[in-house]
Design a protein around this motif. Structure first.
Motif, PDB file in Angstrom:
ATOM      1  N   GLY A 133      -7.497  -3.490 -18.357  1.00  0.00           N
ATOM      2  CA  GLY A 133      -6.658  -2.638 -19.193  1.00  0.00           C
ATOM      3  C   GLY A 133      -6.973  -1.157 -19.123  1.00  0.00           C
ATOM      4  O   GLY A 133      -6.559  -0.388 -19.998  1.00  0.00           O
ATOM      5  N   ILE A 134      -7.690  -0.715 -18.095  1.00  0.00           N
ATOM      6  CA  ILE A 134      -8.022   0.697 -17.920  1.00  0.00           C
ATOM      7  C   ILE A 134      -6.896   1.376 -17.146  1.00  0.00           C
ATOM      8  O   ILE A 134      -6.521   0.916 -16.062  1.00  0.00           O
ATOM      9  N   PRO A 135      -6.334   2.479 -17.648  1.00  0.00           N
ATOM     10  CA  PRO A 135      -5.294   3.192 -16.884  1.00  0.00           C
ATOM     11  C   PRO A 135      -5.835   3.652 -15.525  1.00  0.00           C
ATOM     12  O   PRO A 135      -6.989   4.062 -15.408  1.00  0.00           O
ATOM     13  N   ARG A 136      -4.973   3.589 -14.510  1.00  0.00           N
ATOM     14  CA  ARG A 136      -5.387   3.923 -13.145  1.00  0.00           C
ATOM     15  C   ARG A 136      -4.383   4.879 -12.513  1.00  0.00           C
ATOM     16  O   ARG A 136      -3.171   4.694 -12.677  1.00  0.00           O
ATOM     17  N   PHE A 137      -4.922   5.862 -11.779  1.00  0.00           N
ATOM     18  CA  PHE A 137      -4.079   6.863 -11.137  1.00  0.00           C
ATOM     19  C   PHE A 137      -4.551   7.065  -9.702  1.00  0.00           C
ATOM     20  O   PHE A 137      -5.735   6.966  -9.404  1.00  0.00           O
ATOM     21  N   CYS A 138      -3.591   7.348  -8.820  1.00  0.00           N
ATOM     22  CA  CYS A 138      -3.898   7.546  -7.401  1.00  0.00           C
ATOM     23  C   CYS A 138      -3.222   8.815  -6.902  1.00  0.00           C
ATOM     24  O   CYS A 138      -2.014   9.000  -7.098  1.00  0.00           O
ATOM     25  N   VAL A 139      -4.007   9.698  -6.287  1.00  0.00           N
ATOM     26  CA  VAL A 139      -3.461  10.889  -5.639  1.00  0.00           C
ATOM     27  C   VAL A 139      -3.322  10.579  -4.151  1.00  0.00           C
ATOM     28  O   VAL A 139      -4.313  10.474  -3.432  1.00  0.00           O
ATOM     29  N   SER A 140      -2.104  10.419  -3.697  1.00  0.00           N
ATOM     30  CA  SER A 140      -1.856  10.049  -2.302  1.00  0.00           C
ATOM     31  C   SER A 140      -2.323  11.145  -1.356  1.00  0.00           C
ATOM     32  O   SER A 140      -2.215  12.331  -1.661  1.00  0.00           O
ATOM     33  N   HIS A 141      -2.846  10.733  -0.203  1.00  0.00           N
ATOM     34  CA  HIS A 141      -3.174  11.736   0.818  1.00  0.00           C
ATOM     35  C   HIS A 141      -2.318  11.537   2.053  1.00  0.00           C
ATOM     36  O   HIS A 141      -2.719  11.791   3.183  1.00  0.00           O
ATOM     37  N   GLY A 142      -1.100  11.071   1.830  1.00  0.00           N
ATOM     38  CA  GLY A 142      -0.173  10.901   2.945  1.00  0.00           C
ATOM     39  C   GLY A 142      -0.110   9.454   3.377  1.00  0.00           C
ATOM     40  O   GLY A 142      -1.063   8.693   3.230  1.00  0.00           O
ATOM     41  N   TYR A 143       1.027   9.059   3.910  1.00  0.00           N
ATOM     42  CA  TYR A 143       1.205   7.678   4.342  1.00  0.00           C
ATOM     43  C   TYR A 143       2.100   7.669   5.560  1.00  0.00           C
ATOM     44  O   TYR A 143       3.029   8.463   5.642  1.00  0.00           O
ATOM     45  N   GLY A 144       1.819   6.819   6.492  1.00  0.00           N
ATOM     46  CA  GLY A 144       2.590   6.785   7.734  1.00  0.00           C
ATOM     47  C   GLY A 144       4.027   6.364   7.518  1.00  0.00           C
ATOM     48  O   GLY A 144       4.386   5.761   6.512  1.00  0.00           O
ATOM     49  N   ALA A 145       4.861   6.713   8.471  1.00  0.00           N
ATOM     50  CA  ALA A 145       6.275   6.352   8.406  1.00  0.00           C
ATOM     51  C   ALA A 145       6.540   5.121   9.261  1.00  0.00           C
ATOM     52  O   ALA A 145       5.702   4.692  10.046  1.00  0.00           O
ATOM     53  N   GLN A 146       7.726   4.552   9.107  1.00  0.00           N
ATOM     54  CA  GLN A 146       8.076   3.359   9.860  1.00  0.00           C
ATOM     55  C   GLN A 146       9.596   3.200   9.863  1.00  0.00           C
ATOM     56  O   GLN A 146      10.291   3.884   9.118  1.00  0.00           O
ATOM     57  N   ARG A 147      10.074   2.288  10.687  1.00  0.00           N
ATOM     58  CA  ARG A 147      11.514   2.067  10.781  1.00  0.00           C
ATOM     59  C   ARG A 147      11.982   0.863   9.968  1.00  0.00           C
ATOM     60  O   ARG A 147      13.156   0.562   9.933  1.00  0.00           O
TER      61      ARG A 147
END
Length: 622
Positions: free
Chosen positions: A345-359
């Motif tokens: 029950g602990i709130p969680r946050f993520c700062v993205s550092h980019g993600y690859g693209a796809q078709r």
């Protein structure tokens, strides 16, 4: 007699030559792209099996793997969770890559069996040193060929190969020293016993600005580091943060109990998925083969998750954690961490550092992945996450905090008359795609090795006679992964030193955020967030796509960058930069609306950190 031999390394080749003296009529199959260099040097004829053989199935394989990795609770129900922890989410991305590798090699085995119709297949009984969710493609291919022997009517000749592990003495000393320091540090009492803390785990490049913003609000912050790192410790000390390491919270008693429970759970889940035909592909039940392959390499996985379960259990018993902040929630370690804190029950946050693209994109009703509230750079990046199965309700396009460093910076122009234009070439690895590399079909194999060498050489050939500078920068993660990477880049650029264009090879201690603002144009031959960062600085960017894999995704189509499908297009781009320098007004994106630019690049107003911190507290207040 038609015979086939599958080789992937030097030990197998040596055993092959010693055990099969009459090998003249044998078709040698090479399933390891890096191994081709050795075979060529030894004048060994061979055929290569690689992803191009399955091109028509790329999307089908990827989507099948995504579905089976994320949605196994459809077959197991709540028993698919370990003590309430969503293991399917924790393992999602890397299990997807595992299943892609398994199915790919299973289909390779069918392809080879049908194409060559052998009467004998020579394979190598070599110890598998991979650890689930890691894998070795040669082991998977060999297992599939053994399994298919009855169906295709060939005999299997197993040759035993011993392959010892080779360790670097320098690495061993360094790791031993790190463990000693970590053990000593863990004896100190953890900070934050009385006050609530924001607990952070991940890269300072991505999390640092947000942590500083949270600290300014008067909240305590502590960094959790899987291994002691001096850089992280110094950063914590300088900013008044706590610094935590796993050894502070370890308990052999709790780990032993958790290991027994997790082992029972994990093997039980595999049994359930196998019995219910979960791993069925085109009517072929692969459950027994997949569960068997995982069971053979999952001991360390079970030990690691049991250990981390016990550590996090004690950590939350000792400290008051207000929220968890990570820089990714899809790797096996931070994925499990986020899943554990979610269950508590602990709130969680993520700062993205980019993600690859796809078709490809998973169906809308399969977009279920949710471990954290994730902050991304733009609406387009949000769509990329959703295409891989993320629940869009928990993705927030606040902008990436690290990109605030670019606000107000534009490429050097205006006062640069008379200076030579500066070009930047961003690359991946010059080593070929590895058998152990987690990846989706149709992407990573075509972004490194021979493909990257072709892009680099084309750029060097076309730019060498211009009065310009070219900075060549391989990705730091590839430089760290391969011992020979520095040598490969040095050898590839050496013949072009001394030409009119100055070549600068940037192999180490090169901060991309310092280099990029000094450049007038950039070349890339693979998907990288660098394209966004260059465009934020209004730097003309060329996507190299000689092999039809990269297409800008879809920046080129939208006019934000340009794309070169051949040397002629590359030549035109270089000539255009040289002619226009230092004015880049003739380049992409000038007529696009602000809304469209923000859709792909984010706001670039210097307020990404402020928005992210505000969104964190807004979500905490709900």
């Amino acid at each position: 007699m038609k015979r086939l031999a599958v080789l992937s390394n030097e030990e197998q080749y040596k055993a092959f030559k010693e055990s099969v003296p009459d090998a003249g009529d044998i078709v040698v199959v090479c399933d390891s792209l890096p191994f081709r260099t050795f075979l060529d040097a030894n004048d060994q004829e061979y055929v290569v099996v690689e992803e191009g053989a399955l091109k028509a199935l790329w999307n089908e394989i990827n989507l099948w793997a995504f579905d089976k990795a994320l949605n196994w609770t459809e077959a197991t129900g709540r028993s698919g969770h370990f003590r309430g922890i969503e293991i399917n989410n924790a393992l999602y991305v890397f299990l997807t890559c595992y299943l892609v590798a398994f199915l790919k090699n299973y289909l390779y085995a069918e392809y080879l069996s049908e194409k060559f119709r052998p009467e004998e297949v020579i394979l190598f009984d070599q110890a598998d040193t991979s650890t689930f969710p890691g894998f070795n493609g040669n082991v998977l291919l060999s297992s599939a060929l053994r399994e298919m022997s009855a169906k295709y009517g060939y005999e299997v000749n197993n040759i035993h190969v011993f392959r010892g592990r080779v360790s670097s003495g320098a690495v061993l000393v360094k790791e031993t020293l790190r463990k000693v320091i970590q053990k000593c540090y863990s004896a100190l009492p953890p900070v934050g016993r009385r006050r609530e803390i924001f607990l952070s785990c991940g890269s300072l490049r991505h999390l640092g600005p947000v942590l500083a913003g949270i600290k300014k609000t008067g909240h305590d912050v502590s960094l959790y580091d899987f291994d002691f790192h001096l850089e992280q410790y110094r950063f914590s000390e300088a900013n008044g943060f706590g610094y935590l390491v796993p050894d502070t919270f370890r308990s052999s008693r709790l780990e032993k109990a958790a290991s027994a429970a997790y082992n029972e759970y994990f093997t039980g889940v595999l049994g359930t998925l196998e019995s219910r035909g979960w791993f069925n592909f085109r009517g072929k039940d692969l459950g027994r083969s997949i569960s068997g392959a995982i069971r053979a390499t999952c001991r360390e996985h079970i030990r690691t998750y049991a250990r981390d379960y016990a550590i996090y259990d004690r950590l939350l018993a000792k400290l008051k954690v207000k929220a968890l902040l990570v820089d990714e929630d899809w790797g096996p370690k931070r994925g499990f961490m986020a899943a554990f804190f979610k269950e508590r029950g602990i709130p969680r946050f993520c700062v993205s550092h980019g993600y690859g693209a796809q078709r490809f994109s998973v169906p809308g009703d399969k977009m279920r992945f949710f471990l954290t509230e994730t902050f991304v750079n733009s609406d387009f990046e949000k769509e990329l996450y959703m295409a891989r199965g993320w629940d869009g309700e928990h993705i927030h396009p606040t902008g990436i905090p690290k990109n605030d460093a670019f606000f107000g910076k534009k490429k050097r122009n205006g006062n640069r008359n008379g200076e030579r234009p500066v070009f930047l070439f961003c690359g991946t690895s010059l080593n070929d795609f590895q058998l152990t590399h987690p990846a989706y079909m149709g992407l990573t194999q075509f972004e490194r090795g021979d493909h990257m060498k072709a892009y680099l050489r084309a750029v060097l050939l076309e730019i060498k006679d211009y009065d310009a500078r070219l900075i060549v920068r391989p990705h730091p993660s590839d430089m760290a992964r391969f011992k020979n990477e520095k040598q490969l880049w040095t050898e590839a650029t050496a013949p072009f030193k001394g030409h009119r264009c100055g070549i600068e090879l940037c192999l180490e201690n090169c901060d991309f955020f310092d280099i990029l603002p000094q450049c007038d144009a950039m070349f890339i031959g693979y998907w990288t967030p660098s394209i966004v960062e260059a465009l934020l600085l209004d730097i003309p960017t060329l996507v190299l796509s000689f092999f039809g894999i990269e297409d800008g995704f879809p920046f080129a189509k939208e006019g934000l960058c340009e794309i070169a499908g051949d040397r002629e297009a590359l030549r035109r781009f270089i000539g255009k930069v040289m002619k226009c320098h230092p004015d880049n007004s003739a380049f992409h994106g000038k007529s696009m609306s602000r809304e469209k630019i923000e859709r792909y690049l984010g706001k670039n107003d210097g307020c990404n950190t402020e928005r992210t911190v505000a969104k964190i507290f807004e979500l905490l207040g709900k």
